[in-house]
Scaffold this motif. Structure first.
Motif: not given
Length: 422
Positions: A216-218, A227-232, A276-277, A281-282
């Motif tokens: 969950e922290a990750s 970029i993650s907000r775009w993907a979401l 890619f997204e 983030w990893r």
């Protein structure tokens, strides 16, 4: 001969060992006491707890039953039986044991918290909330009752009541990992990702091996990346269209028809972006530290490009084969209706292969050479293959030529990979 410690001292010592998750040492001390006083009911109950913590369920069950044989009104023995049968997956026996414990001590907060958790497992959150609040009426700061009440409120989506319940839990037990875990989940729901990350990291501070908090922290860090907000947002939009069209929603059908043609052309780039997204983030420095990995020697974005650039280039070249191959099949007279199912299966296979390539790249060392040139060439070949397949002026030579170029580059890459492996 050494003097024996008073009864209260050795019992306190055993309970401290059990609280510290040292059941083997607790068992050793309990068995020493049993040799001196084999008829002591509480000693058998402590033995049952020690064996239960070691997952020796048959032994724990026998010890609890021995305590009940000595004293049928030993409610704590029924409680141990409840824990044993719960771990063994015996639902009916679990419920009987807990009912017996509550019959003997109907206002015991610990037993009521267990009852609340049982109701939650049975998907009865309202009953769980009632049981937890009954326990809190007799013990207002009981940790398990506070946790069960928060879980029940969350299951019922009673968000206005959940916030003060979580604050009460945190105030009463500031070092309880479950309290921070629940606060982190609530912060995630409210899209307060920074606060959620802080709560999950508090859990890891208190319980470094808590895998749920690590994941969950990750995710909280992930949601803070642009970029993650775009993907979401893209995922939520596509889900709205998919679910809305199934339910016959007019607005969803309007969006579907509006983007049908552009989406058909952009489906593969969108899949590549979302893939890619998912790996980008990893490599974030904070995620690496959470997973006890050393900080990257090169900048974050650069390492991502170096690691996944070759896989992206290879994927683009494989996809570049498709427009020319589809054009050729259509020219040979294969009907579009017949081509559809095969194309769907082929694209699924290609997507699975691309996912496999990215996963493989995540396990490999970071290349020293920049893949930017290769990615640029692959992107140019990909754009060219789509252009010549869609532009009649390039027929009949353009599409076959694009297949030859993409295929030749793939053969070259695979030969280089084979030579490097040898």
């Amino acid at each position: 001969m050494l003097p024996h410690p008073p009864a209260s001292q050795w019992q306190d010592a055993v309970q401290n060992m059990l609280a510290l998750q040292r059941p083997e040492q607790a068992e050793q001390l309990v068995r020493q006491q049993l040799t001196r006083n084999p008829q002591d009911v509480f000693t058998h109950i402590l033995l049952a707890f020690a064996l239960y913590q070691q997952h020796r369920l048959d032994g724990a069950r026998q010890a609890a039953q021995q305590a009940l044989a000595l004293n049928p009104a030993a409610s704590e023995a029924f409680y141990v039986l409840f824990l044993v049968e719960d771990q063994a997956g015996h639902g009916a026996a679990r419920a009987r044991a807990l009912r017996s414990a509550l019959r003997l001590q109907p206002f015991n907060s610990k037993y009521l918290a267990a009852q609340a958790q049982l109701y939650l497992h049975q998907n009865q959150p309202a009953a769980a909330q009632a049981a937890a609040e009954q326990g809190l009426a007799h013990h207002p700061t009981h940790a398990d009752c506070l946790v069960a009440r928060a879980d029940a409120l969350r299951a019922q989506h009673r968000w206005p009541e959940l916030a003060p319940a979580l604050q009460q839990l945190l105030a009463a037990h500031p070092n309880l990992p479950k309290a921070h875990l629940l606060l982190g989940h609530e912060a995630m729901r409210q899209k307060q990702y920074g606060a959620a990350q802080a709560h999950f990291q508090d859990v890891l501070r208190l319980q470094p091996l808590n895998q749920e908090a690590l994941q969950e922290a990750s995710q909280a860090i992930r949601r803070q990346l642009l970029i993650s907000r775009w993907a979401l947002g893209l995922d939520q939009y596509l889900t709205f269209i998919s679910e809305g069209t199934k339910k016959g929603q007019l607005k969803a059908w309007g969006h579907f028809l509006l983007i049908l043609i552009p989406l058909s052309l952009l489906c593969i780039p969108l899949l590549l972006f979302m893939g890619f997204e998912a790996v980008y983030w990893r490599l974030h420095p904070q995620v690496r530290r959470l997973r006890n990995r050393p900080d990257a020697a090169m900048p974050y974005a650069q390492e991502t490009l170096y690691r996944y650039g070759p896989a992206a280039a290879l994927s683009l070249l494989v996809i570049s084969l498709l427009p020319g191959l589809i054009w050729g099949l259509l020219q040979l007279g294969v009907g579009e209706d017949s081509l559809g199912p095969g194309l769907t299966g082929g694209l699924t296979t290609v997507v699975m292969a691309i996912i496999g390539a990215f996963k493989h790249a995540s396990d490999q060392p970071v290349p020293e050479k920049s893949p930017l040139g290769g990615v640029g060439v692959a992107a140019a070949v990909f754009a060219g293959s789509i252009t010549v397949a869609c532009w009649p002026a390039a027929w009949p030579y353009g599409p076959p030529l694009s297949v030859l170029v993409a295929g030749g580059l793939l053969v070259y890459i695979f030969r280089r990979m084979g030579a490097a492996a040898a």
